[in-house]
Design a protein around this motif. Sequence first.
Motif, PDB file in Angstrom:
ATOM      1  N   SER A   3      -0.772 -13.979   7.098  1.00 41.37           N
ATOM      2  CA  SER A   3       0.080 -15.124   6.581  1.00 41.37           C
ATOM      3  C   SER A   3      -0.967 -15.507   5.385  1.00 41.37           C
ATOM      4  N   VAL A   4      -0.607 -16.604   4.959  1.00 44.01           N
ATOM      5  CA  VAL A   4      -1.355 -17.253   3.752  1.00 44.01           C
ATOM      6  C   VAL A   4      -2.456 -17.739   4.273  1.00 44.01           C
ATOM      7  N   THR A   5      -2.267 -18.494   5.377  1.00 43.54           N
ATOM      8  CA  THR A   5      -3.243 -19.188   6.015  1.00 43.54           C
ATOM      9  C   THR A   5      -4.483 -18.291   6.329  1.00 43.54           C
ATOM     10  N   GLN A   6      -3.936 -17.362   7.194  1.00 40.66           N
ATOM     11  CA  GLN A   6      -5.161 -16.248   7.747  1.00 40.66           C
ATOM     12  C   GLN A   6      -5.973 -15.652   6.421  1.00 40.66           C
ATOM     13  N   LEU A   7      -5.184 -15.412   5.490  1.00 44.93           N
ATOM     14  CA  LEU A   7      -5.869 -14.734   4.105  1.00 44.93           C
ATOM     15  C   LEU A   7      -6.721 -15.720   3.501  1.00 44.93           C
ATOM     16  N   SER A   8      -6.353 -16.857   3.532  1.00 47.86           N
ATOM     17  CA  SER A   8      -7.186 -18.167   2.704  1.00 47.86           C
ATOM     18  C   SER A   8      -8.521 -18.173   3.600  1.00 47.86           C
ATOM     19  N   ASN A   9      -8.125 -18.044   4.864  1.00 49.40           N
ATOM     20  CA  ASN A   9      -9.552 -18.233   5.892  1.00 49.40           C
ATOM     21  C   ASN A   9     -10.583 -17.185   5.709  1.00 49.40           C
ATOM     22  N   THR A  10     -10.264 -15.964   5.196  1.00 50.98           N
ATOM     23  CA  THR A  10     -11.014 -14.709   4.815  1.00 50.98           C
ATOM     24  C   THR A  10     -11.454 -14.645   3.662  1.00 50.98           C
ATOM     25  N   GLY A  11     -11.094 -15.722   2.591  1.00 53.34           N
ATOM     26  CA  GLY A  11     -11.744 -15.606   1.309  1.00 53.34           C
ATOM     27  C   GLY A  11     -10.767 -15.354   0.183  1.00 53.34           C
ATOM     28  N   VAL A  12      -9.418 -14.860   0.557  1.00 54.82           N
ATOM     29  CA  VAL A  12      -8.285 -14.605  -0.514  1.00 54.82           C
ATOM     30  C   VAL A  12      -8.220 -15.732  -1.273  1.00 54.82           C
ATOM     31  N   ARG A  13      -7.742 -15.286  -2.702  1.00 51.32           N
ATOM     32  CA  ARG A  13      -7.359 -16.543  -3.469  1.00 51.32           C
ATOM     33  C   ARG A  13      -5.796 -16.037  -4.033  1.00 51.32           C
ATOM     34  N   PHE A  14      -5.122 -17.010  -4.069  1.00 45.06           N
ATOM     35  CA  PHE A  14      -3.689 -16.791  -4.491  1.00 45.06           C
ATOM     36  C   PHE A  14      -3.494 -17.337  -5.998  1.00 45.06           C
ATOM     37  N   LEU A  15      -3.184 -16.515  -6.893  1.00 43.66           N
ATOM     38  CA  LEU A  15      -3.163 -16.744  -8.276  1.00 43.66           C
ATOM     39  C   LEU A  15      -1.830 -16.580  -8.748  1.00 43.66           C
ATOM     40  N   PRO A  16      -1.134 -17.493  -9.619  1.00 41.34           N
ATOM     41  CA  PRO A  16       0.292 -17.224 -10.002  1.00 41.34           C
ATOM     42  C   PRO A  16       0.288 -16.372 -11.300  1.00 41.34           C
ATOM     43  N   THR A  17       1.254 -15.724 -11.605  1.00 38.33           N
ATOM     44  CA  THR A  17       1.604 -14.907 -12.559  1.00 38.33           C
ATOM     45  C   THR A  17       2.976 -15.288 -13.358  1.00 38.33           C
ATOM     46  N   LYS A  18       3.090 -15.147 -14.625  1.00 38.38           N
ATOM     47  CA  LYS A  18       4.417 -15.244 -15.170  1.00 38.38           C
ATOM     48  C   LYS A  18       4.965 -14.080 -15.463  1.00 38.38           C
ATOM     49  N   GLY A  19       6.114 -13.871 -14.714  1.00 37.17           N
ATOM     50  CA  GLY A  19       7.150 -12.461 -14.993  1.00 37.17           C
ATOM     51  C   GLY A  19       7.761 -12.356 -13.660  1.00 37.17           C
ATOM     52  N   ASN A  20       8.353 -11.027 -13.575  1.00 44.28           N
ATOM     53  CA  ASN A  20       9.037 -10.663 -12.327  1.00 44.28           C
ATOM     54  C   ASN A  20       8.086 -10.139 -11.266  1.00 44.28           C
ATOM     55  N   ILE A  21       8.884  -9.508 -10.271  1.00 42.09           N
ATOM     56  CA  ILE A  21       8.157  -8.932  -9.080  1.00 42.09           C
ATOM     57  C   ILE A  21       7.062  -7.804  -9.675  1.00 42.09           C
ATOM     58  N   SER A  22       7.205  -7.270 -10.875  1.00 44.78           N
ATOM     59  CA  SER A  22       6.120  -6.014 -11.214  1.00 44.78           C
ATOM     60  C   SER A  22       4.625  -6.821 -11.501  1.00 44.78           C
ATOM     61  N   THR A  23       4.666  -8.127 -11.543  1.00 44.24           N
ATOM     62  CA  THR A  23       3.306  -8.686 -11.741  1.00 44.24           C
ATOM     63  C   THR A  23       2.538  -8.968 -10.488  1.00 44.24           C
ATOM     64  N   ILE A  24       3.135  -8.508  -9.150  1.00 50.05           N
ATOM     65  CA  ILE A  24       2.517  -8.613  -7.861  1.00 50.05           C
ATOM     66  C   ILE A  24       1.218  -7.530  -7.871  1.00 50.05           C
ATOM     67  N   ASN A  25       0.138  -8.140  -7.385  1.00 52.02           N
ATOM     68  CA  ASN A  25      -0.956  -7.298  -7.464  1.00 52.02           C
ATOM     69  C   ASN A  25      -1.906  -7.726  -6.466  1.00 52.02           C
ATOM     70  N   PHE A  26      -2.910  -6.815  -6.029  1.00 50.36           N
ATOM     71  CA  PHE A  26      -4.055  -7.511  -5.230  1.00 50.36           C
ATOM     72  C   PHE A  26      -5.365  -6.988  -5.888  1.00 50.36           C
ATOM     73  N   ASP A  27      -6.372  -7.655  -5.989  1.00 46.87           N
ATOM     74  CA  ASP A  27      -7.662  -7.275  -6.493  1.00 46.87           C
ATOM     75  C   ASP A  27      -8.490  -7.228  -5.321  1.00 46.87           C
ATOM     76  N   THR A  28      -8.871  -6.033  -4.742  1.00 48.40           N
ATOM     77  CA  THR A  28      -9.803  -5.994  -3.691  1.00 48.40           C
ATOM     78  C   THR A  28     -11.124  -6.582  -3.993  1.00 48.40           C
ATOM     79  N   GLU A  29     -11.637  -5.939  -5.270  1.00 42.69           N
ATOM     80  CA  GLU A  29     -13.178  -6.881  -5.694  1.00 42.69           C
ATOM     81  C   GLU A  29     -13.289  -8.270  -5.682  1.00 42.69           C
TER      82      GLU A  29
END
Length: 492
Positions: free
Chosen positions: A312-338
Amino acid sequence: MSSHPDFYTPHQLPLGPYHYWRPDLSEMESYKLSAVKKLQNQFQSDNFQNLVEKLVKLEPKIRACYHNYLNLNAETLAWMMALDASFLLEFLQIYSVKENEVLWRISSRMTHLLDYSKRKSAHYVILRDIVMMENQIPLFVLRKVLRFLLMSAESADDMLISMLLGLCKELSPFKMVELEKTKVLEHSHLLDSLYDIMVPREEELPIEITIEDVEENRSETEQENEGSGIDLNLVKSFLSELWNTASQLNIGPMRFLKDASASMTSKLGLSWTILSKLLNLSASNYGIEPENESARNNQQLPPLVEEIAIPSVTQLSNTGVRFLPTKGNISTINFDTEKAAFYIPMISLDANSEFIFRNLVAYEISHASGPMIFARYIELMNGIIDTEEDVRLLRERGIIFNYLKSDQEVANLWNGMSKCKSIRLTKAPFLDKVIEDVNKYYNSRWKVKIGKFIKHSVFCSWKYLTMLASILLLLLMAVESFCSVYKCIRII
């Protein structure tokens, strides 16, 4: 669709042949006639009968747009399309207005339905009805009627494009970028236009992922989750066999252990269901019926496929994941591991959002030839949003714009969407790769590894540890009873 028919059938405005004869919607027919008269007088076009005759010639093409057989003759079908298209064009003119310039005057009878401020409740109900999958009319019919009214093909196409773009911008929950005008008139109907704008085509996806790649990543993740060390299943099997063998013995110590177990149940207030689970005893041997056998069986079933395997969002946030907004449709979904950054498109949610989502999923399931990207997006959002706390975090990050009453309503919306699909599994390699990357990053965190180790090493063996504790307690009680009789205080 059969489980939630209200999300797919019109509530006020029937369009097309599927809900045309519903008596509860007959009031709108008078408004359609009023729209026809006003449009004909406004543009001083030819007799409306001429338009009907033009649509009669398109009868085979119109019938081909519907899956079910239409028990209507050609003239009735043409009149139906002419009336529905006239009303729909008058409604859509709201979305083609620029700088308060009115294309044609709205009659006084229609003012409570057509609202330039887009705030009246009746306006929202009609807006909801025109995107329902069973309430569509072909786009070429709208084009034909508008060309008939304006007497110019070029002017009619420009105005229709302006209407459709304005409507899709209003309906789309995503913060859209500039839309291409050339492809607007190529769609089948309004819902198809909205789907094409919100969902990227396969060639527009940023990367190409094969199903084999996703399955390989999934197997690697499963291997990481298994961990290492002693095989707990073997330990559990050994203890179970040991207890079953011992419980069949009818010797004195075993009878005493069983009697003491029953005595402990009454003393500690534990139900037989709990104790039988702890000691793996059979309730039928003691004349006690098990509680809710079906519930226990259900616990052994695999999780539903709708419950996507992602933190979940809460679990990911507790492990240091940042959620960033994008403008556009579903094609803008991405996860940057680094960077540990999860990119999700901005989305606005209001009272019509669930209606739009469900009809888009239904349309995708019934018409999409490739991967069902939008259905997978719904599964993704349903997976990362469990509680109102998850919604709050996304809202504070600027990803969710909530126009509902509370964050809990948004959580209920996403969690309820898991039951909107008539299929058991969807695959979209592009989104599956994002999900696998998120899971791989999450499972690689030390905090998560320690938690899983404790869960597998301790919590999974809780009933055997409890059994050993119960046996130890019984032995201490036996020693206490023995010492109370034989005066062994000095020994203790």
